[in-house]
Design an enzyme around this catalytic site. Structure first.
Site, PDB file in Angstrom:
ATOM      1  N   ASP A   1      -7.996  -4.898  -0.297  1.00 12.12           N
ATOM      2  CA  ASP A   1      -8.495  -5.736  -1.392  1.00 12.12           C
ATOM      3  C   ASP A   1      -8.206  -7.219  -1.176  1.00 12.12           C
ATOM      4  OD1 ASP A   1      -9.577  -3.723  -3.121  1.00 12.12           O
ATOM      5  OD2 ASP A   1      -7.523  -3.037  -3.357  1.00 12.12           O
TER       6      ASP A   1
ATOM      7  N   HIS B   1       0.848  -1.188   0.000  1.00 16.60           N
ATOM      8  CA  HIS B   1       0.000   0.000   0.000  1.00 16.60           C
ATOM      9  C   HIS B   1       0.880   1.232   0.000  1.00 16.60           C
ATOM     10  CE1 HIS B   1      -3.105   2.858   1.225  1.00 16.60           C
ATOM     11  NE2 HIS B   1      -3.951   1.959   0.775  1.00 16.60           N
TER      12      HIS B   1
HETATM   13  N1  COA Z   1       4.134  -7.543  -4.555  1.00 16.20           N
HETATM   14  C1  COA Z   1       5.465  -7.582  -4.708  1.00 16.20           C
HETATM   15  N2  COA Z   1       6.252  -6.493  -4.555  1.00 16.20           N
HETATM   16  C2  COA Z   1       5.649  -5.340  -4.243  1.00 16.20           C
HETATM   17  C3  COA Z   1       4.263  -5.233  -4.078  1.00 16.20           C
HETATM   18  C4  COA Z   1       3.498  -6.400  -4.241  1.00 16.20           C
HETATM   19  N3  COA Z   1       2.172  -6.380  -4.111  1.00 16.20           N
HETATM   20  N4  COA Z   1       3.944  -3.963  -3.779  1.00 16.20           N
HETATM   21  C5  COA Z   1       5.076  -3.283  -3.761  1.00 16.20           C
HETATM   22  N5  COA Z   1       6.122  -4.104  -4.051  1.00 16.20           N
HETATM   23  C6  COA Z   1       7.540  -3.750  -4.089  1.00 16.20           C
HETATM   24  C7  COA Z   1       7.903  -3.055  -5.397  1.00 16.20           C
HETATM   25  O1  COA Z   1       8.298  -3.995  -6.382  1.00 16.20           O
HETATM   26  C8  COA Z   1       9.035  -2.156  -4.954  1.00 16.20           C
HETATM   27  O2  COA Z   1      10.187  -2.941  -4.806  1.00 16.20           O
HETATM   28  P1  COA Z   1      11.640  -2.357  -5.132  1.00 16.20           P
HETATM   29  O3  COA Z   1      11.787  -1.166  -4.213  1.00 16.20           O
HETATM   30  O4  COA Z   1      12.546  -3.472  -4.819  1.00 16.20           O
HETATM   31  O5  COA Z   1      11.600  -1.953  -6.567  1.00 16.20           O
HETATM   32  C9  COA Z   1       8.619  -1.720  -3.553  1.00 16.20           C
HETATM   33  O6  COA Z   1       7.784  -2.774  -3.075  1.00 16.20           O
HETATM   34  C10 COA Z   1       7.864  -0.415  -3.513  1.00 16.20           C
HETATM   35  O7  COA Z   1       6.793  -0.511  -4.450  1.00 16.20           O
HETATM   36  P2  COA Z   1       6.172   0.736  -5.207  1.00 16.20           P
HETATM   37  O8  COA Z   1       5.354   0.242  -6.338  1.00 16.20           O
HETATM   38  O9  COA Z   1       7.210   1.764  -5.469  1.00 16.20           O
HETATM   39  O10 COA Z   1       5.266   1.339  -4.067  1.00 16.20           O
HETATM   40  P3  COA Z   1       3.948   2.104  -4.273  1.00 16.20           P
HETATM   41  O11 COA Z   1       3.708   2.881  -3.030  1.00 16.20           O
HETATM   42  O12 COA Z   1       3.956   2.859  -5.551  1.00 16.20           O
HETATM   43  O13 COA Z   1       2.927   0.879  -4.411  1.00 16.20           O
HETATM   44  C11 COA Z   1       0.957  -0.296  -4.613  1.00 16.20           C
HETATM   45  C12 COA Z   1       1.725   0.744  -3.814  1.00 16.20           C
HETATM   46  C13 COA Z   1      -0.398  -0.480  -3.949  1.00 16.20           C
HETATM   47  C14 COA Z   1       0.750   0.212  -6.037  1.00 16.20           C
HETATM   48  C15 COA Z   1       1.728  -1.627  -4.637  1.00 16.20           C
HETATM   49  O14 COA Z   1       1.964  -2.085  -3.331  1.00 16.20           O
HETATM   50  C16 COA Z   1       1.029  -2.703  -5.466  1.00 16.20           C
HETATM   51  O15 COA Z   1       1.146  -2.710  -6.689  1.00 16.20           O
HETATM   52  N6  COA Z   1       0.266  -3.645  -4.794  1.00 16.20           N
HETATM   53  C17 COA Z   1      -0.469  -4.652  -5.522  1.00 16.20           C
HETATM   54  C18 COA Z   1      -1.752  -4.060  -6.089  1.00 16.20           C
HETATM   55  C19 COA Z   1      -2.767  -3.831  -5.013  1.00 16.20           C
HETATM   56  O16 COA Z   1      -3.070  -4.688  -4.204  1.00 16.20           O
HETATM   57  N7  COA Z   1      -3.358  -2.624  -5.048  1.00 16.20           N
HETATM   58  C20 COA Z   1      -4.411  -2.251  -4.129  1.00 16.20           C
HETATM   59  C21 COA Z   1      -3.953  -1.178  -3.218  1.00 16.20           C
HETATM   60  S1  COA Z   1      -5.169  -0.849  -1.966  1.00 16.20           S
END
Ligand code: COA
Length: 379
Positions: A316, A262
């Site tokens: 979710d 998140h």
């Molecule tokens: N599975 C695996 N790795 C994950 C992850 C997941 N669900 N969510 C984040 N990461 C990792 C990223 O690969 C990144 O790794 P790195 O630093 O080694 O490159 C790190 O964690 C940070 O991720 P980032 O995408 O920069 O963080 P964010 O704040 O932009 O992401 C989300 C937030 C929600 C977009 C992300 O956690 C995600 O895509 N989750 C899955 C989708 C989901 O469930 N969304 C609903 C949100 S309520």
């Protein structure tokens, strides 16, 4: 005078406006609507009361709640023009696309659409909140070749939706569980869809345009679209024994584990705890969900492998299991998120209008330097 530019990709940790609606502490896993802990609201409140709280800032007195619930109840039916559009849409349309289109269509049948007073926007908010479930249920029945059911005024917001979907009034437990799900999803600060609604409102565009933007934004799998991906992932894993290998494979391929992680929470999402309680309650009556056993194992392995990065279950992750246990069609999972979140979206739009500042960030230009124009015949 040149102003200093701050470069924050994805606006991470950028505060874009004041808001008195929702408090989140991502380190401690705290979520409050208007000061009330989400766990307490999940236990004691209803969607109608929570929507009132989000809009008006206080828990309603009995009469206020009755008046607001009546307003919602009496606004549930769709204008004939919106039903006509629903009948024309291809039955295979993704329900989120249907919701986006019909939200926009509703504006054409609302005589108050151009009135931008706060009172009119509150009434339009109530109509949007009241009609989202009707849009989805009507589309679901039409695509199954059945006629939409008129809403039942003697049922709560949650119970009426389940009724309009299936044709049978739900049992008490299903209605209450679904109601709690609506409470849990009703607001979440400046999440992407709410922000998108506020960006649209900040141009002083109308509330229907703002909510249409929000629906389009919620659809994406990094936001509301994650719940259906969670379900597909759990089904694909298929058994508790296969979880570790599957999760390790996803991480090795740099794939996202759906429902984990998140932008704000660096611990388990407080709503995930509340949803697990609902799963346990449902299981007591209906038997355990095999998907829940798989989900718990995914949480265990995911936490072991990704917890160091602050990646834990979000809302979710377990909502997918609850909706599956309630027998809700899978492609309605994300639209149901909208059925609830429209309460928060509309409250935020009204708040945005009250102290409006145009939302307009800057881009870091990464294109070519200035170059001479080359006439077409010389290229
Ligand atoms: N599975 C695996 N790795 C994950 C992850 C997941 N669900 N969510 C984040 N990461 C990792 C990223 O690969 C990144 O790794 P790195 O630093 O080694 O490159 C790190 O964690 C940070 O991720 P980032 O995408 O920069 O963080 P964010 O704040 O932009 O992401 C989300 C937030 C929600 C977009 C992300 O956690 C995600 O895509 N989750 C899955 C989708 C989901 O469930 N969304 C609903 C949100 S309520």
């Amino acid at each position: 005078m040149t102003e200093e530019l701050i470069h924050r990709p994805g606006l991470k940790n950028v505060v874009a406006a004041d808001s008195a609606i929702c408090f989140i502490d991502g380190e401690q896993g705290v979520l409050r609507y208007r000061g009330y802990d989400i766990q307490e609201l999940a236990e004691h409140s209803t969607f109608e009361e929570t929507a009132y709280l989000l809009h008006y800032g206080e828990l309603p007195a009995r009469e206020e709640l009755e008046r607001f619930s009546d307003e919602l109840r009496t606004q549930r039916a769709l204008p004939e023009g919106a039903l006509a559009v629903l009948r024309e849409l291809p039955p295979e349309s993704p329900p989120m696309d249907v919701l986006r289109t019909v939200t926009s269509v509703l504006a054409h049948f609302d005589p108050e659409a151009p009135d931008d007073s706060e009172e009119a926007n509150r009434r339009k908010s109530a109509r949007l909140i009241a009609r989202f479930p009707t849009i989805l249920a009507a589309f679901h029945r039409l695509r199954e070749g059945r006629d939409p059911l008129p809403p039942k005024e003697d049922l709560s917001h949650a119970a009426n939706f389940l009724y309009m979907l299936s044709g049978d009034p739900p049992d008490e437990l299903s209605a209450r569980v679904f109601d709690v799900c609506l409470v849990l999803h009703a607001d979440h600060g400046f999440n992407a869809s709410t922000f998108s609604a506020r960006v649209t409102a900040s141009t002083l565009s109308d509330i229907y345009s703002a909510i249409t933007s929000a629906v389009g934004t919620l659809k994406g799998p990094l936001h509301g679209g994650a719940n259906i991906r969670v379900l597909e992932m759990l089904q694909e894993i298929g058994s508790v024994e296969r979880v570790r290998e599957h999760v390790e494979g996803m991480i090795a391929r740099k794939e996202r584990i759906w429902g984990l992680g998140h932008r704000v929470y660096k611990t388990k999402d407080p709503r995930a705890f509340a949803l697990e309680k609902l799963i346990v309650e449902l299981a007591r009556v209906r038997g355990e969900s095999p998907l829940y056993r798989i989900a718990r194992e995914v949480e265990k392995v995911g936490t072991e492998l990704l917890g160091g990065k602050g990646i834990y279950p979000n809302v979710d992750f377990y909502s997918a299991v609850v909706y599956d246990m309630l027998g809700i069609p899978h492609d309605l999972f994300t639209p149901i998120f909208a059925v609830s979140r429209v309460a928060g979206w509309t409250a935020h739009v009204v708040e945005q209008y009250r102290a409006n500042v145009l939302m307009r960030p800057r881009a870091q230009y990464t294109g070519p330097d200035r170059r001479e124009y080359v006439p077409l015949e010389q290229r």
